[in-house]
Design an enzyme around this catalytic site. Structure first.
Site, PDB file in Angstrom:
ATOM      1  N   ALA A   1       9.213  -2.633   3.618  1.00  0.00           N
ATOM      2  CA  ALA A   1       8.747  -4.032   3.632  1.00  0.00           C
ATOM      3  C   ALA A   1       8.516  -4.482   5.064  1.00  0.00           C
ATOM      4  CB  ALA A   1       9.788  -4.920   2.965  1.00  0.00           C
TER       5      ALA A   1
ATOM      6  N   ASP B   1      10.284  -6.123  -4.010  1.00  0.00           N
ATOM      7  CA  ASP B   1       9.324  -6.736  -3.096  1.00  0.00           C
ATOM      8  C   ASP B   1       9.435  -8.244  -3.326  1.00  0.00           C
ATOM      9  OD1 ASP B   1       6.532  -5.353  -1.663  1.00  0.00           O
ATOM     10  OD2 ASP B   1       6.561  -7.543  -1.903  1.00  0.00           O
TER      11      ASP B   1
ATOM     12  N   TYR C   1       5.078  -7.502  16.539  1.00  0.00           N
ATOM     13  CA  TYR C   1       5.316  -6.557  15.444  1.00  0.00           C
ATOM     14  C   TYR C   1       5.944  -5.262  15.979  1.00  0.00           C
ATOM     15  CZ  TYR C   1       3.725  -3.010  11.982  1.00  0.00           C
ATOM     16  OH  TYR C   1       3.626  -1.966  11.092  1.00  0.00           O
TER      17      TYR C   1
ATOM     18  N   LYS D   1       9.657  -3.447  15.427  1.00  0.00           N
ATOM     19  CA  LYS D   1       9.849  -2.061  14.963  1.00  0.00           C
ATOM     20  C   LYS D   1      10.796  -1.316  15.916  1.00  0.00           C
ATOM     21  CE  LYS D   1       7.146  -1.765  11.301  1.00  0.00           C
ATOM     22  NZ  LYS D   1       7.737  -1.659   9.971  1.00  0.00           N
TER      23      LYS D   1
ATOM     24  N   ARG E   1     -13.111  -3.311  24.193  1.00  0.00           N
ATOM     25  CA  ARG E   1     -12.139  -4.414  24.192  1.00  0.00           C
ATOM     26  C   ARG E   1     -11.107  -4.165  25.287  1.00  0.00           C
ATOM     27  NH1 ARG E   1     -10.469  -4.747  17.895  1.00  0.00           N
ATOM     28  NH2 ARG E   1     -10.299  -2.513  18.225  1.00  0.00           N
TER      29      ARG E   1
ATOM     30  N   ASP F   1      13.557 -11.417  -1.594  1.00  0.00           N
ATOM     31  CA  ASP F   1      13.027 -11.802  -0.289  1.00  0.00           C
ATOM     32  C   ASP F   1      14.001 -11.237   0.739  1.00  0.00           C
ATOM     33  OD1 ASP F   1      12.428 -13.064   2.106  1.00  0.00           O
ATOM     34  OD2 ASP F   1      12.060 -15.031   1.182  1.00  0.00           O
TER      35      ASP F   1
ATOM     36  N   GLU G   1      -7.821  -1.728  25.003  1.00  0.00           N
ATOM     37  CA  GLU G   1      -8.024  -0.759  23.915  1.00  0.00           C
ATOM     38  C   GLU G   1      -7.459   0.604  24.312  1.00  0.00           C
ATOM     39  OE1 GLU G   1      -9.796   0.761  20.288  1.00  0.00           O
ATOM     40  OE2 GLU G   1     -10.088  -1.280  20.972  1.00  0.00           O
TER      41      GLU G   1
ATOM     42  N   ARG H   1      -7.933   8.885  16.955  1.00  0.00           N
ATOM     43  CA  ARG H   1      -6.725   8.429  16.270  1.00  0.00           C
ATOM     44  C   ARG H   1      -6.277   9.540  15.332  1.00  0.00           C
ATOM     45  NH1 ARG H   1      -7.215   5.372  19.725  1.00  0.00           N
ATOM     46  NH2 ARG H   1      -7.380   3.107  19.736  1.00  0.00           N
TER      47      ARG H   1
ATOM     48  N   PHE I   1       0.823  -1.220   0.000  1.00  0.00           N
ATOM     49  CA  PHE I   1       0.000   0.000   0.000  1.00  0.00           C
ATOM     50  C   PHE I   1       0.858   1.273   0.000  1.00  0.00           C
ATOM     51  CE2 PHE I   1      -1.802   2.710   3.644  1.00  0.00           C
ATOM     52  CZ  PHE I   1      -2.344   3.664   2.800  1.00  0.00           C
TER      53      PHE I   1
END
Ligand SMILES: NC(=O)c1ccc[n+]([C@@H]2O[C@H](COP(=O)([O-])OP(=O)(O)OC[C@H]3O[C@@H](n4cnc5c(N)ncnc54)[C@H](O)[C@@H]3O)[C@@H](O)[C@H]2O)c1
Length: 297
Positions: A67, A31, A133, A137, A257, A46, A260, A199, A11
């Protein structure tokens, strides 16, 4: 000036690669999978295959690293995420220092902050990542700093807030295309709690402009928020989307949730100091353009 763009078929990658090209910058895109929507030279790689990564980096002056294995997969497969997002990033960094790359521009995530103690969130906010994740980062940000200190490899880290716009598909599970899909299907949307969590939504066209500037300017060795500084609640986004689509949305309120995050808005003071501006596209306009793209695509 030649720029290698990793994650170019994603994206953000499509938007950034095409914007760099439009600005007259020579681009090589890469990619693991090819996209028919890229106009520049494409070299498949890769991230886990050093030789393939090196082949892309060799001959490039700068690297844009977009990526990643995405957040939801990281919860199912933390080790796979660490391999692609940490080891893969290290492959790019090693190839970059081997071949004298001037700067790596890395796409980090504001979610590495984890629990939000105060708003707006600046770059000095404590980080307690809550997902594999986000851990990856955060680790990559520190590897970049350490590679700069040890080997003199320069970098720029953009911490993305909520990016939306053309080329973001509903299958990604991202909020904006999901809202479009649900409103078009049956005019309803489910929110958790009272939908009052705010947000910071950034139009991808603005983000791509910041990448062009980051490539062209001597800006380096900084971590900077890429947000607008303006919070919009989830409920407001659904309402604005409804107005654009001519649909009166039915909002279904589901129980909150656990864990959250309430409000999460960027402090863009540092971005403004470094770039002299912040992303400017208003949500109303950005959503209109995004929905037009979805309809025409
Ligand atoms: N979209 C957002 O709101 C957002 C927010 C925070 C951070 N980010 C970060 O920005 C970057 C771009 O995000 P996006 O939304 O375009 O994601 P995306 O998933 O659309 O694109 C990521 C690309 O990485 C590629 N990729 C995955 N594994 C690979 C591998 N082993 N080797 C080579 N390529 C591989 C994918 O094929 C994909 O094209 C990512 O690093 C992401 O973590 C995005």
């Amino acid at each position: 000036m030649k720029v290698a763009v990793f994650g170019a078929s994603g994206f953000v990658g499509i938007n950034v690669a095409n914007a760099l090209q439009k600005a007259g910058i020579e681009v090589v895109t890469s990619d693991i999978r090819e996209s028919p929507h890229l106009n520049a030279e494409f070299v498949p790689a890769d991230l886990l295959e050093y030789d393939q990564v090196e082949h892309v980096v060799k001959g490039s002056d700068m690297v844009v690293h977009l990526a990643a294995s995405p957040l939801p997969v990281s919860v199912e497969k933390p080790k796979l995420n660490a391999r692609i997002n940490i080891e893969g990033s290290l492959n790019i960094m090693d190839a970059a220092r081997e071949h004298g790359v001037k700067k790596i521009i890395f796409s980090s995530a504001s979610s590495l902050v984890g629990e939000v103690n105060y708003n707006p969130v600046d770059e000095k906010h404590p980080a307690t990542p809550k997902t594999p994740y986000a851990v990856a980062k955060y680790a990559t940000e520190h590897y970049l700093r350490v590679y700069q200190e040890l080997y003199g490899l320069d970098y720029l880290v953009f911490r993305f807030f909520n990016i939306y716009g053309p080329w973001q598909y509903p299958e990604s599970g991202a909020l904006i295309p999901m809202i479009y899909k649900k409103l078009k299907e049956d005019g309803s949307f489910n929110v958790f709690g009272n939908g009052g969590q705010s947000r910071d939504f950034v139009y991808v066209g603005d983000l791509a402009d910041f990448y062009v500037k980051a490539v062209l300017r001597e800006m380096k060795n900084e971590v900077v928020n890429l947000g607008t500084g303006k919070g919009t609640t989830i409920k407001e986004v659904v309402e604005i989307a409804g107005e654009i689509l001519g649909i009166e949305p039915t909002i279904n309120y589901l129980p909150e949730r656990p864990g959250e995050i309430d409000n999460f808005v960027a402090d863009v003071g540092k971005l403004e100091v470094l770039f002299g501006e912040k992303p400017a596209t208003r949500l109303q306009k950005g959503l209109k353009d995004t929905f037009r793209w979805i309809e025409e695509f």
